[in-house]
Scaffold this active site. Structure first.
Site, short mmCIF file in Angstrom:
data_model
loop_
_atom_site.label_atom_id
_atom_site.label_comp_id
_atom_site.label_asym_id
_atom_site.label_seq_id
_atom_site.Cartn_x
_atom_site.Cartn_y
_atom_site.Cartn_z
N TYR A 1 -13.00 -1.54 12.64
CA TYR A 1 -13.50 -0.38 11.89
C TYR A 1 -14.97 -0.09 12.13
O TYR A 1 -15.38 1.04 12.23
CB TYR A 1 -13.25 -0.59 10.38
N ARG B 1 3.83 0.25 12.95
CA ARG B 1 3.51 -1.07 12.42
C ARG B 1 3.63 -1.04 10.90
O ARG B 1 2.96 -0.25 10.23
CB ARG B 1 2.08 -1.47 12.83
N ASN C 1 -8.01 -5.49 14.53
CA ASN C 1 -8.32 -4.41 13.58
C ASN C 1 -9.81 -4.17 13.66
O ASN C 1 -10.60 -5.06 13.34
CB ASN C 1 -7.94 -4.80 12.15
N GLU D 1 -5.58 1.91 -1.37
CA GLU D 1 -6.61 1.18 -0.63
C GLU D 1 -7.15 0.03 -1.49
O GLU D 1 -8.31 0.00 -1.86
CB GLU D 1 -7.70 2.16 -0.17
N TRP D 2 -6.23 -0.87 -1.85
CA TRP D 2 -6.58 -2.11 -2.54
C TRP D 2 -7.48 -1.85 -3.76
O TRP D 2 -7.15 -1.02 -4.58
CB TRP D 2 -7.18 -3.11 -1.54
N ASN E 1 -1.80 -10.58 8.68
CA ASN E 1 -2.79 -9.52 8.82
C ASN E 1 -4.11 -9.97 8.21
O ASN E 1 -4.16 -10.34 7.02
CB ASN E 1 -2.35 -8.24 8.09
N GLU E 2 -5.18 -9.95 9.01
CA GLU E 2 -6.53 -10.20 8.51
C GLU E 2 -6.62 -11.39 7.57
O GLU E 2 -7.00 -11.25 6.39
CB GLU E 2 -7.07 -8.94 7.81
N HIS F 1 1.04 -9.22 4.80
CA HIS F 1 -0.12 -8.33 4.61
C HIS F 1 -0.48 -8.41 3.12
O HIS F 1 -0.48 -7.42 2.41
CB HIS F 1 0.23 -6.91 5.06
N GLN G 1 0.81 -1.22 0.00
CA GLN G 1 0.00 0.00 0.00
C GLN G 1 0.85 1.28 0.00
O GLN G 1 0.35 2.33 -0.38
CB GLN G 1 -0.94 0.00 1.20
N TRP H 1 -4.78 3.55 11.61
CA TRP H 1 -4.67 3.25 10.17
C TRP H 1 -5.17 4.45 9.41
O TRP H 1 -6.36 4.74 9.47
CB TRP H 1 -5.48 2.02 9.77
N GLU I 1 -5.15 -1.79 14.10
CA GLU I 1 -5.69 -0.85 13.10
C GLU I 1 -7.03 -0.32 13.60
O GLU I 1 -7.84 -1.09 14.13
CB GLU I 1 -5.96 -1.52 11.74
O1 IFM Z 1 -6.27 -0.65 4.10
C1 IFM Z 1 -6.78 -1.71 4.83
C2 IFM Z 1 -5.67 -2.54 5.44
O2 IFM Z 1 -4.78 -2.99 4.47
C3 IFM Z 1 -6.23 -3.72 6.17
N1 IFM Z 1 -7.27 -3.33 7.09
C4 IFM Z 1 -8.29 -2.43 6.63
C5 IFM Z 1 -7.67 -1.23 5.95
C6 IFM Z 1 -8.78 -0.28 5.47
O3 IFM Z 1 -9.61 -0.93 4.57
#
Ligand code: IFM
Length: 445
Positions: A294, A77, A292, A403-404, A165-166, A121, A20, A396, A350
């Site tokens: 959100y 991180r 993480n 952003e992917w 990660n995730e 990641h 990213q 984050w 995050e």
């Molecule tokens: O940008 C992502 C991150 O790579 C992983 N967790 C969520 C973030 C926001 O979508």
């Protein structure tokens, strides 16, 4: 002024991930990753955007570390790009790739910022994808070898290590929904990937315990969210319970209890038959859990939905991602993982929000982000008061980045990254967060 004071030694940081922010995708021997391949495939990302240049952190990391130091951060991180270390995923080490992370860690230590290193990641070497990627059990073995190489190279200087990660996102969005690399739409495949990611995690923790760094700690980062039923109806309650098993418990249970949760037959039958030894390896004790967080999920019974569960569209205060701002969810989640899974320590690895930030006369005023972080920190503080061993918080993200599938269209950063010049500009939230970190306290009002 009234304030919420955090425990001494609390870590204040920001988070990023290699693909990213780094850019420099063809530099110093880096191999291709599945995200290079995916983002260069027409129609996969917003306007065809890629991480080729991203924030150019690969070259600008000294400046980025200076920004963190000026903010008073005591932790950072970041993730390592596996294809920088092993361009083919395995085989000979690419020293130039390792050197980059050595320089980054040197720079951080020079400014008294603790490195927190994520091993994976999502940027799997494309060469391993050609051999089946995460559908191939051996990928987990190569992951443990890659992890071991980094323990040897950086173990004495990196105090916090995160295996994955995730993994839910990597498995499900990447293999069942096709929204992330490698872009498959095959649910049974995604369930096999879940198990292989868990094995990879377990083998990497095992390697850490055997001959990894003595004074460092290792954990895993999961994307978790409370799941709430839309109504008090029994069917909605059952839908919420199922969604909780499929999202949160799919990883929490194997890691902390050594067993998968009860799942509907179609999901369960797609998981590979795990041996008791495998489940033991997967549940090798970790030192901490990375959370993480959100937003929450609100669900209802829906015969048309995946496994009879429908997501209720988010309402109320929404971020640019369309995610509900729901700080209470962080408190609920922290209490739940503490009471039900008893991790020795927890970090919020995050938490953050994308808003439609604009730069005007060189300034970015983002009051909604400040309110978002303030409210979440106030719930994190309450969780500590209720006994959760929360040791740190990573916003984050340090800066706006790739952003992917959304490309650069969503801005999560504390630093605004100017398109083209890639200049970093402090948003007002960066100044606010700097005050928090320096005071080790959140001002109220
Ligand atoms: O940008 C992502 C991150 O790579 C992983 N967790 C969520 C973030 C926001 O979508």
């Amino acid at each position: 002024m009234a304030e919420l004071r955090f425990p001494d030694g609390f870590l204040w940081g920001t988070a990023t991930a290699s693909y990213q922010v780094e850019g420099a995708v063809r530099e110093d021997g880096r191999g291709e990753s599945i995200w290079d391949r995916f983002s260069h495939t027409p129609g996969k990302t917003f306007e065809g955007q890629t991480g080729d240049v991203a924030c150019d952190h690969y070259h600008r990391y000294p400046e980025d570390v200076e920004h963190m130091a000026r903010m008073g951060m005591n932790a950072y991180r970041f993730s390592v790009a596996w294809p920088r270390i092993f361009p083919e995923g395995k085989g000979p080490v690419n020293q130039k790739g390792l050197d980059f992370y050595r320089r980054l860690v040197d720079a951080l230590q020079g400014r008294h910022i603790q490195p927190c290193l994520t091993l994976y990641h999502w940027d799997l070497p494309q060469a391993l994808q050609e051999k089946g990627g995460w559908d191939n059990r051996d990928t987990g073995r190569y992951f443990a070898e890659y992890a071991h190489t980094l323990y040897q190279a950086l173990g004495d200087r990196v105090p916090l290590w995160i295996t994955l990660n995730e993994p839910w996102v990597a498995a499900i969005l990447g293999h069942a929904f096709g929204q992330h690399a490698p872009g498959f739409g095959d649910f049974p495949l995604a369930m096999r990937v879940v198990h292989h990611l868990l094995l990879a995690h377990g083998w990497a923790v095992e390697a850490f315990r055997h001959d990894g760094p003595r004074r460092a700690q290792i954990g895993i980062t999961l994307n978790l969210s409370p799941v709430e039923p839309a109504t008090g109806k029994e069917a909605d309650g059952q839908a919420a319970d199922l969604a909780d098993r499929f999202t949160n418990r799919l990883f929490l249970d194997p890691i902390f209890r050594g067993a998968y949760p009860e799942l509907p037959d179609l999901m369960r039958s797609a998981l590979p038959q795990a041996t008791p030894e495998e489940m033991e390896r997967i549940s090798t004790p970790v030192d901490f859990l990375g959370v993480n967080y959100y937003t929450r999920q609100v669900v209802e019974a829906d015969p048309q939905g995946l496994y009879g569960v429908g997501m209720v569209p988010a309402r109320g205060d929404l971020t640019e991602m369309g995610w509900e701002v729901y700080p209470q969810g962080l408190y609920d989640l922290l209490i739940r993982v503490h009471r039900e899974y008893h991790p020795q320590a927890v970090y919020v690895t995050e938490n953050g929000a994308a808003f439609a930030d604009e730069i005007q006369d060189g300034e970015v005023d983002d009051p909604r982000r400040i309110a978002y972080v303030r409210e979440h920190l106030s719930r994190a503080h309450a969780a500590i008061g209720a006994g959760v061993p929360l040791k740190g918080y990573f916003y984050w993200s340090l800066m706006d980045n790739f952003e992917w599938a959304f490309g650069y269209s969503k801005r999560f950063g504390l630093l605004y990254v100017v398109p083209g010049s890639l200049e970093r500009v402090w948003k007002r939230s960066a100044r606010w967060y700097a005050q928090v970190a320096q005071a080790n306290a959140v001002p109220l009002g």
